[in-house]
Design a protein around this motif. Structure first.
Motif, short mmCIF file in Angstrom:
data_model
loop_
_atom_site.label_atom_id
_atom_site.label_comp_id
_atom_site.label_asym_id
_atom_site.label_seq_id
_atom_site.Cartn_x
_atom_site.Cartn_y
_atom_site.Cartn_z
N MET A 70 0.87 -1.29 0.08
CA MET A 70 -0.04 -0.21 0.13
C MET A 70 0.80 1.29 0.13
O MET A 70 0.25 2.30 -0.61
CB MET A 70 -0.96 -0.07 1.26
N GLN A 71 2.04 1.19 0.85
CA GLN A 71 2.96 2.27 0.68
C GLN A 71 3.46 2.42 -0.83
O GLN A 71 3.63 3.85 -1.15
CB GLN A 71 3.94 2.04 1.62
N MET A 72 3.71 1.44 -1.33
CA MET A 72 4.61 1.55 -2.70
C MET A 72 3.22 2.07 -3.75
O MET A 72 3.75 2.68 -4.37
CB MET A 72 5.09 0.33 -3.02
N LEU A 101 8.69 4.26 2.61
CA LEU A 101 9.24 3.34 1.70
C LEU A 101 10.56 2.50 2.24
O LEU A 101 11.03 1.84 1.21
CB LEU A 101 9.84 4.06 0.34
N ASP A 102 10.71 2.55 3.31
CA ASP A 102 11.81 1.73 3.96
C ASP A 102 11.32 1.29 5.40
O ASP A 102 10.20 1.61 5.97
CB ASP A 102 12.99 2.64 4.18
N GLY A 103 12.17 0.24 5.78
CA GLY A 103 11.95 -0.26 7.27
C GLY A 103 10.99 -1.37 7.17
O GLY A 103 10.56 -1.84 8.41
N PHE A 104 10.99 -1.92 6.21
CA PHE A 104 9.92 -3.25 5.89
C PHE A 104 10.66 -4.39 5.92
O PHE A 104 10.37 -5.25 5.19
CB PHE A 104 9.06 -3.29 5.01
N ASN A 105 12.15 -4.57 6.48
CA ASN A 105 12.79 -5.50 5.96
C ASN A 105 12.30 -7.07 6.67
O ASN A 105 11.24 -6.89 7.55
CB ASN A 105 14.15 -5.47 6.67
#
Length: 171
Positions: A70-72, A101-105
């Protein structure tokens, strides 16, 4: 910074307004649809028979996956709006501050990871690759244009090479 730095070409800006952006946009929106169909269909069935640790991990990762997508999708829609002249660059900059767009590793060594359905892990991996490409595009397009704001340790040639690698990555 030298005068040369003031005349650099923004490959990212051009890439975001190019036919390649349409491909990235279609890939992102297609991945959103594919993931939704999987989670509502085969994924729901597969989750019911997972061992306990994998079941908990599946629930957590499915939430992360949908949030990441959803963020992308939000970023892609904002970029499409600016490309189509529906929003100004300043409006997009204001709105995109809400997009993460970051922090979803992902911890591929987490207990139960290898028990997750292969199709689910594939969706996660594809979303992470797409997220990395979009995050790189975002940094290149929206980085400060004032050279005095750009950190001295940033190698702009390397950043452009990374962007080109990402733009032409066939994965």
């Amino acid at each position: 910074m030298s005068e040369l730095g003031l005349n650099t070409v923004s490959f990212a800006g051009r890439a975001a307004a190019s036919p390649q952006f349409k491909v990235t946009y279609a890939e992102g929106m297609g991945l959103v649809e594919e993931t939704a169909a999987y989670l509502d269909g085969p994924g729901r069935s597969a989750a019911k028979v997972l061992p306990r640790m994998a079941s908990v991990l599946y629930a957590a990762e499915s939430m992360r996956l949908t949030t990441r997508l959803m963020q992308m999708a939000s970023w892609l829609l904002l970029q499409r709006a600016v490309n189509n002249g529906e929003m100004s660059r300043d409006q997009v900059i204001s709105e995109k501050s809400k997009v993460r767009l970051d922090g979803f590793n992902v911890d591929r060594n987490a207990p139960g990871w290898h028990d997750l359905p292969e199709a689910f892990r594939d969706l996660i991996e594809r979303s992470l690759r797409l997220q990395n490409r979009i995050a790189l595009l975002d940094r290149e397009i929206y980085r400060p244009s004032d050279p005095s704001i750009v950190p001295d340790n940033q190698n702009s040639v390397q950043a452009q090479l990374n962007l080109l690698r990402t733009a032409f990555d066939a994965s």
